[in-house]
Every structure is written in structure tokens, then in C-alpha cells.
Motif scaffolding. Structure first.
Motif, PDB file in Angstrom:
ATOM      1  N   ASN A  76      55.539 -23.984  43.523  1.00 51.64           N
ATOM      2  CA  ASN A  76      56.328 -25.264  43.252  1.00 51.64           C
ATOM      3  C   ASN A  76      56.700 -25.643  44.956  1.00 51.64           C
ATOM      4  O   ASN A  76      57.881 -25.473  44.945  1.00 51.64           O
ATOM      5  CB  ASN A  76      57.112 -24.847  42.410  1.00 51.64           C
ATOM      6  CG  ASN A  76      57.964 -26.290  42.188  1.00 51.64           C
ATOM      7  OD1 ASN A  76      57.431 -27.487  42.618  1.00 51.64           O
ATOM      8  ND2 ASN A  76      59.204 -26.363  41.461  1.00 51.64           N
ATOM      9  N   ALA A  79      55.434 -31.923  45.746  1.00 50.25           N
ATOM     10  CA  ALA A  79      54.564 -32.417  44.673  1.00 50.25           C
ATOM     11  C   ALA A  79      53.321 -33.134  45.049  1.00 50.25           C
ATOM     12  O   ALA A  79      53.385 -33.916  45.908  1.00 50.25           O
ATOM     13  CB  ALA A  79      55.504 -33.432  43.814  1.00 50.25           C
ATOM     14  N   ASP A 109      53.507 -34.736  37.302  1.00 51.04           N
ATOM     15  CA  ASP A 109      52.029 -34.106  37.797  1.00 51.04           C
ATOM     16  C   ASP A 109      50.927 -35.115  37.532  1.00 51.04           C
ATOM     17  O   ASP A 109      51.139 -36.107  36.233  1.00 51.04           O
ATOM     18  CB  ASP A 109      51.757 -32.877  37.014  1.00 51.04           C
ATOM     19  CG  ASP A 109      50.779 -31.930  37.840  1.00 51.04           C
ATOM     20  OD1 ASP A 109      50.443 -32.321  39.022  1.00 51.04           O
ATOM     21  OD2 ASP A 109      50.386 -30.826  37.143  1.00 51.04           O
TER      22      ASP A 109
END
Lengths: 124, 124
Positions: A76, A79, A109
Motif C-alpha cells: 500500500n 494510490a 480504488d
DNA sequence: CTCTTAAATGCAACTTAGTCGCATTTACTT
DNA sequence: AAGTAAATGCGACTAAGTTGCATTTAAGAG
């Protein structure tokens, strides 16, 4: 080693399984599912799933489901959008930043589905 | 009745199962999975899956997988994006037309994931 | 360094969406 | 009305992921 730091920062026990697992995700340039790496893994699938699940709740990994009934996990960091090919089922990370907006919604997302460059080329 | 016409136009046998199944999708405003409608269905799940699969290959339906390991099907009319909520798992059809472009790729579907209006509101 | 303990692991059994083979039934053609 | 290919129902199966439980291991206290 940065892998160990990541784990310790979240106050998780530094086990060999976790180091191994996180090492694989850190080294990968694309999302991976259990199937992708099971032959490399020295751990039970239950351990895999329990750990990716914990990593996800600690925001170390995030995940999504693809076209193939499998859940894919990746580190992560920035993004970015993904492209899932309906023909070859490959998943690609796009450089696109997620600057999409929808009033009232939180967008975490974005997944584009369709035909990827390679498959598109082949069909010409 | 338009349902029968759709089926016959594709040279598919007009069976009761197909009429029933397509009727449900035509009437629905959102994508549905087997689970959603199984209690209404007078057919075996194998029949459900074989028919949605055939409908999809005939471009009557299209489908995608959500967050919950289930495949959702909907009538294939105007291409539109979907929003899948990571909290409540609801799927919404967005009014957004798919005018996204990626050089070299064919985009057939766009799925936004995150937190939907309702869930977002509740957390305030 | 050793003891203690809560957390992590391995294993096997389980769950669930979806698939498949096969015997039977049904829609269409003549 | 009869013949046939396709569709259906049923049961068994597959595969991803989960869970309970006994065992092992990491980390902190003494």
C-alpha cells in the motif's frame, strides 16, 4: 532491513513467516494472489491468509478481487489504478493517480477492465 | 414481449428457464448474483450459471466480480461505471458514461471502490 | 540467560461459489 | 406426431478461503 521495520512499526510480532511474506510483496511490481507465490512460500495457506489479512488491516497491504475469483494483494504505497485484462487475466498497475471524484463517495480504488495492450495488439 | 424477442434474436432456444431468468435481469436496476435471486428461481443453479454464461457470450448480459467472491450480472445496455462499497458491499450503477481513455487499451468497464454515499454519511 | 505467556503457526476439516458429467426432458423442425 | 439436438436437474466435484485446535515461537520480565 526495511521489511522488519515495517512490521515492527505496527507492533506486530516479527515472525519468519511475516518477513518472508512481506519481502515478496515489497519486491513485486504487481499485485499477487496466494496461487502466484504458493510454491515459493514456506508456510501454510492459513498462515498466508491470516497474515495478509492482518497486513491489510494495518494498512501495509491492500487488496482487491480480480476476474478469476482470487484476491490480489500489493504493498500500500501510492494510490494508483489497476487494469485487469478480460482475455489474459493479467493485472497491471497503471501510472494514473486516483484523481477521480464522485460527490459524496470516497474512492479508494479504480479498476479498469477490458483488453490490455498485449492482447489488443495480438488481435490485429 | 421483448424478453422473448431478445432470446430469439440470438438464435437461442426459448425455454422457460431462459424467459424467467432474463425477465429478472430486465426488471432489475442493478447487477445481481445467483445468491440474490436463487429463492425466486425455479431452476437449478447449474442452469442459472449455464444460461448467464451463454447470455454473456451473446452480449445480452455482462458481468464482473465484486468484493464478495460473487459474480454479478446485468443487462448489457448503455456502458456505465459501477461503484462497489467496501463497507456494505452494495453495488451501484453510476450515471457516468465510460469516456475514459488509455492509449493501447480497450476499456470495457470501470469499477470504483471505496465508501458509498450512505456509509459515508453514517460515519459522520 | 531462562521462564512465562500471548500470539502465531500447521494441520485438517469445513464452507461456499461455481463447474461438470450424465441421464432425462424439452423446444423446434419436418 | 416424431425425431433430434440442445437444455435441464441432479449429484459429485473443484478450488479459494476460513476456522478450531493442538503445538510452537517471539518478546518481555526477572
Amino acid at each position: 532491513m526495511q521489511i522488519e521495520k515495517i512490521i515492527e512499526e505496527k507492533n506486530l510480532k516479527l515472525t519468519t513467516a511475516r518477513k518472508e511474506l512481506l519481502g515478496i510483496f515489497v519486491a513485486s511490481s504487481k499485485p499477487l494472489c496466494f496461487e502466484d507465490i504458493k510454491s515459493k512460500l514456506n508456510m501454510d495457506k492459513a498462515t498466508f491468509y491470516r497474515n495478509v489479512s492482518k497486513f491489510e488491516s494495518e494498512a501495509i497491504l491492500n487488496s482487491f478481487e480480480s476476474n478469476d475469483k482470487k484476491r490480489y494483494y500489493e504493498i500500500n504505497e501510492s494510490a494508483h489504478a489497476h487494469f485487469v485484462c478480460n482475455r489474459c487475466n493479467q493485472i497491471e498497475c497503471l501510472k494514473e493517480k486516483l484523481d477521480y471524484k464522485l460527490r459524496g463517495y470516497i474512492i479508494a480504488d479504480v479498476i479498469f477492465k477490458g483488453v490490455c495492450k498485449q492482447c489488443n495488439q495480438m488481435s490485429l
